[in-house]
Design a protein around this motif. Structure first.
Motif, PDB file in Angstrom:
ATOM      1  N   PRO A  22      10.846  21.323  38.962  1.00 21.92           N
ATOM      2  CA  PRO A  22      11.676  22.270  39.702  1.00 21.92           C
ATOM      3  C   PRO A  22      11.988  23.462  38.702  1.00 21.92           C
ATOM      4  O   PRO A  22      12.177  23.353  37.384  1.00 21.92           O
ATOM      5  N   ALA A  23      12.179  24.896  39.046  1.00 19.86           N
ATOM      6  CA  ALA A  23      12.155  25.776  38.124  1.00 19.86           C
ATOM      7  C   ALA A  23      13.857  25.822  37.996  1.00 19.86           C
ATOM      8  O   ALA A  23      14.534  25.244  38.836  1.00 19.86           O
ATOM      9  N   ILE A  24      14.227  26.685  36.785  1.00 24.28           N
ATOM     10  CA  ILE A  24      15.640  26.525  36.693  1.00 24.28           C
ATOM     11  C   ILE A  24      16.132  27.287  37.683  1.00 24.28           C
ATOM     12  O   ILE A  24      15.725  28.566  38.131  1.00 24.28           O
ATOM     13  N   ALA A  25      17.376  26.802  38.320  1.00 25.03           N
ATOM     14  CA  ALA A  25      18.090  27.423  39.324  1.00 25.03           C
ATOM     15  C   ALA A  25      18.508  28.809  39.184  1.00 25.03           C
ATOM     16  O   ALA A  25      19.307  29.107  38.019  1.00 25.03           O
ATOM     17  N   ALA A  26      18.378  29.663  40.019  1.00 28.40           N
ATOM     18  CA  ALA A  26      19.161  31.087  40.022  1.00 28.40           C
ATOM     19  C   ALA A  26      19.751  31.416  40.997  1.00 28.40           C
ATOM     20  O   ALA A  26      19.768  30.828  42.206  1.00 28.40           O
ATOM     21  N   ASP A  27      20.572  32.419  41.097  1.00 26.16           N
ATOM     22  CA  ASP A  27      21.361  32.808  42.290  1.00 26.16           C
ATOM     23  C   ASP A  27      20.424  34.019  43.286  1.00 26.16           C
ATOM     24  O   ASP A  27      19.964  34.959  42.825  1.00 26.16           O
ATOM     25  N   LYS A  28      20.351  33.677  44.473  1.00 30.77           N
ATOM     26  CA  LYS A  28      19.948  34.595  45.435  1.00 30.77           C
ATOM     27  C   LYS A  28      21.124  34.930  46.550  1.00 30.77           C
ATOM     28  O   LYS A  28      22.023  34.159  46.681  1.00 30.77           O
ATOM     29  N   TYR A  29      20.937  35.851  47.307  1.00 26.41           N
ATOM     30  CA  TYR A  29      21.662  36.175  48.241  1.00 26.41           C
ATOM     31  C   TYR A  29      20.977  36.367  49.695  1.00 26.41           C
ATOM     32  O   TYR A  29      19.790  37.004  49.817  1.00 26.41           O
ATOM     33  N   VAL A  30      21.833  35.984  50.781  1.00 25.55           N
ATOM     34  CA  VAL A  30      21.026  36.403  52.090  1.00 25.55           C
ATOM     35  C   VAL A  30      21.210  37.894  52.320  1.00 25.55           C
ATOM     36  O   VAL A  30      22.230  38.471  52.203  1.00 25.55           O
ATOM     37  N   SER A  31      20.019  38.411  52.638  1.00 33.05           N
ATOM     38  CA  SER A  31      20.009  39.913  52.646  1.00 33.05           C
ATOM     39  C   SER A  31      20.352  40.552  54.083  1.00 33.05           C
ATOM     40  O   SER A  31      20.331  39.719  55.236  1.00 33.05           O
ATOM     41  N   ILE A  62      15.982  27.703  43.898  1.00 31.72           N
ATOM     42  CA  ILE A  62      15.374  26.370  43.024  1.00 31.72           C
ATOM     43  C   ILE A  62      13.825  26.761  42.523  1.00 31.72           C
ATOM     44  O   ILE A  62      13.316  26.984  41.418  1.00 31.72           O
ATOM     45  N   ARG A  63      13.198  27.255  43.779  1.00 28.60           N
ATOM     46  CA  ARG A  63      11.531  27.502  43.589  1.00 28.60           C
ATOM     47  C   ARG A  63      10.900  28.175  44.589  1.00 28.60           C
ATOM     48  O   ARG A  63      11.819  28.107  45.824  1.00 28.60           O
ATOM     49  N   GLU A  64       9.795  28.888  44.826  1.00 30.70           N
ATOM     50  CA  GLU A  64       9.312  29.688  45.854  1.00 30.70           C
ATOM     51  C   GLU A  64       7.880  29.055  46.158  1.00 30.70           C
ATOM     52  O   GLU A  64       7.343  28.990  45.076  1.00 30.70           O
ATOM     53  N   GLU A  65       7.780  29.024  47.408  1.00 35.42           N
ATOM     54  CA  GLU A  65       6.284  28.353  47.660  1.00 35.42           C
ATOM     55  C   GLU A  65       5.772  29.032  48.932  1.00 35.42           C
ATOM     56  O   GLU A  65       6.702  29.520  49.730  1.00 35.42           O
ATOM     57  N   THR A  66       4.355  29.014  49.311  1.00 38.89           N
ATOM     58  CA  THR A  66       3.901  29.333  50.292  1.00 38.89           C
ATOM     59  C   THR A  66       3.869  28.146  51.392  1.00 38.89           C
ATOM     60  O   THR A  66       3.261  27.294  51.398  1.00 38.89           O
ATOM     61  N   GLY A  67       4.461  28.689  52.777  1.00 36.90           N
ATOM     62  CA  GLY A  67       4.629  27.844  53.942  1.00 36.90           C
ATOM     63  C   GLY A  67       3.492  27.845  54.824  1.00 36.90           C
ATOM     64  O   GLY A  67       2.363  28.367  54.584  1.00 36.90           O
ATOM     65  N   VAL A  76      16.153  26.456  48.331  1.00 35.97           N
ATOM     66  CA  VAL A  76      17.678  26.672  47.886  1.00 35.97           C
ATOM     67  C   VAL A  76      18.648  25.580  48.323  1.00 35.97           C
ATOM     68  O   VAL A  76      18.409  24.625  48.920  1.00 35.97           O
ATOM     69  N   THR A  77      19.965  25.721  47.567  1.00 34.66           N
ATOM     70  CA  THR A  77      20.766  24.981  47.731  1.00 34.66           C
ATOM     71  C   THR A  77      22.042  25.898  48.183  1.00 34.66           C
ATOM     72  O   THR A  77      22.426  26.748  47.571  1.00 34.66           O
ATOM     73  N   THR A  78      22.685  25.734  49.487  1.00 37.12           N
ATOM     74  CA  THR A  78      23.919  26.382  49.858  1.00 37.12           C
ATOM     75  C   THR A  78      24.939  25.843  49.161  1.00 37.12           C
ATOM     76  O   THR A  78      25.276  24.886  48.399  1.00 37.12           O
ATOM     77  N   PRO A  79      26.092  26.688  49.342  1.00 35.11           N
ATOM     78  CA  PRO A  79      27.493  26.539  48.720  1.00 35.11           C
ATOM     79  C   PRO A  79      28.164  24.995  49.129  1.00 35.11           C
ATOM     80  O   PRO A  79      28.684  24.551  48.244  1.00 35.11           O
ATOM     81  N   ASP A  80      27.747  24.628  50.299  1.00 32.42           N
ATOM     82  CA  ASP A  80      28.226  23.317  50.602  1.00 32.42           C
ATOM     83  C   ASP A  80      27.224  22.105  50.252  1.00 32.42           C
ATOM     84  O   ASP A  80      27.604  20.860  50.338  1.00 32.42           O
ATOM     85  N   GLY A  81      26.241  22.464  49.326  1.00 34.32           N
ATOM     86  CA  GLY A  81      25.402  21.507  48.829  1.00 34.32           C
ATOM     87  C   GLY A  81      24.184  21.200  49.539  1.00 34.32           C
ATOM     88  O   GLY A  81      23.184  20.422  49.070  1.00 34.32           O
ATOM     89  N   THR A  82      23.981  21.916  50.530  1.00 36.56           N
ATOM     90  CA  THR A  82      22.710  21.538  51.444  1.00 36.56           C
ATOM     91  C   THR A  82      21.614  22.161  50.786  1.00 36.56           C
ATOM     92  O   THR A  82      21.671  23.312  50.634  1.00 36.56           O
ATOM     93  N   GLU A  83      20.343  21.386  50.671  1.00 35.49           N
ATOM     94  CA  GLU A  83      19.206  21.674  49.967  1.00 35.49           C
ATOM     95  C   GLU A  83      18.077  21.960  51.139  1.00 35.49           C
ATOM     96  O   GLU A  83      17.802  20.848  51.886  1.00 35.49           O
TER      97      GLU A  83
END
Length: 219
Positions: A22-31, A62-67, A76-83
């Motif tokens: 896994p890549a190093i976690a970074a912060d993202k925001y729902v646009s 966490i990381r980005e992939e093609t679906g 991603v991981t939400t504030p309540d811990g859901t991945e």
């Protein structure tokens, strides 16, 4: 050939391990002003793990992939811990405008609060400076009062010494006056005695002279 194959296998295993790490976690925001689901897999048909994640929510990227739909999906991981997975197009690297505005408003309130506090501190500083000046003035008055009191004490001691000296001189003059009185009384007594003695003596002389004169006339 065996060495080349072994080297190729090793590189393949290393490459796969890098892909799976896994890549190093970074912060993202729902646009935007939307609510997005968090799915169990990077596909529109995957089960929803969390529904209605609001815009502006900060997610740990966490990381980005093609679906399966050929779109980019982000794990991603939400504030309540859901991945789970969400579409990358619904994410942004910066906070939404609403969050930025709220932060700006908070900063503005902080600035206003700091300005108010600064004004209060200036007022307190001015008050402290006035109290300091008053203390300096009071200290100078006390110093002058102490100097005056010291000078008064010196003057009092000097006057006491002069009074003692005058008292001593008065005692000497009084003694001399008593002595002069005694001498004057003695002189008066001697003078009076002399007059009395002279009068008696003169009386005897006159009597003797009168007797001689009468004897001379009888003869």
């Amino acid at each position: 050939m065996k060495k080349i194959s072994l080297l190729g296998c090793t590189l393949s295993i290393f490459t796969l391990s890098l892909i799976n790490v896994p890549a190093i976690a970074a912060d993202k925001y729902v646009s935007d002003v939307i609510y997005i689901p968090v799915r169990s897999d990077k596909a529109p048909q995957a089960s929803i793990l969390q529904q209605g994640v609001a815009s502006g929510t900060k997610l740990s990227f966490i990381r980005e992939e093609t679906g399966s739909d050929n779109n980019l999906w982000s794990l991603v991981t939400t504030p309540d811990g859901t991945e789970g997975w969400v579409r990358s197009q619904n994410l942004t690297d910066k906070p939404t405008a609403a969050l930025q505005l709220a932060a700006l408003s908070g900063s503005s309130r902080d600035v206003v609060g700091l300005q108010t506090e600064n004004t209060q501190l200036k007022s307190q500083l001015e008050k402290i400076q006035q109290e300091h000046q008053q203390l300096l003035a009071d200290t100078e008055d006390m110093r002058q009062a102490a100097t005056t009191a010291f000078n008064l004490e010196e003057e009092h001691q000097r006057m006491l010494k002069e009074n003692q000296l005058l008292q001593t001189n008065a005692d000497v003059l009084k003694a001399e006056n008593e002595k002069l009185k005694d001498n004057d009384n003695f002189n008066q007594w001697v003078y009076g005695g002399g007059l009395i003695f002279g009068g008696v003596l003169l009386s005897f002389i006159l009597q003797a002279f009168g007797r001689r004169k009468r004897r001379s006339e009888w003869r």
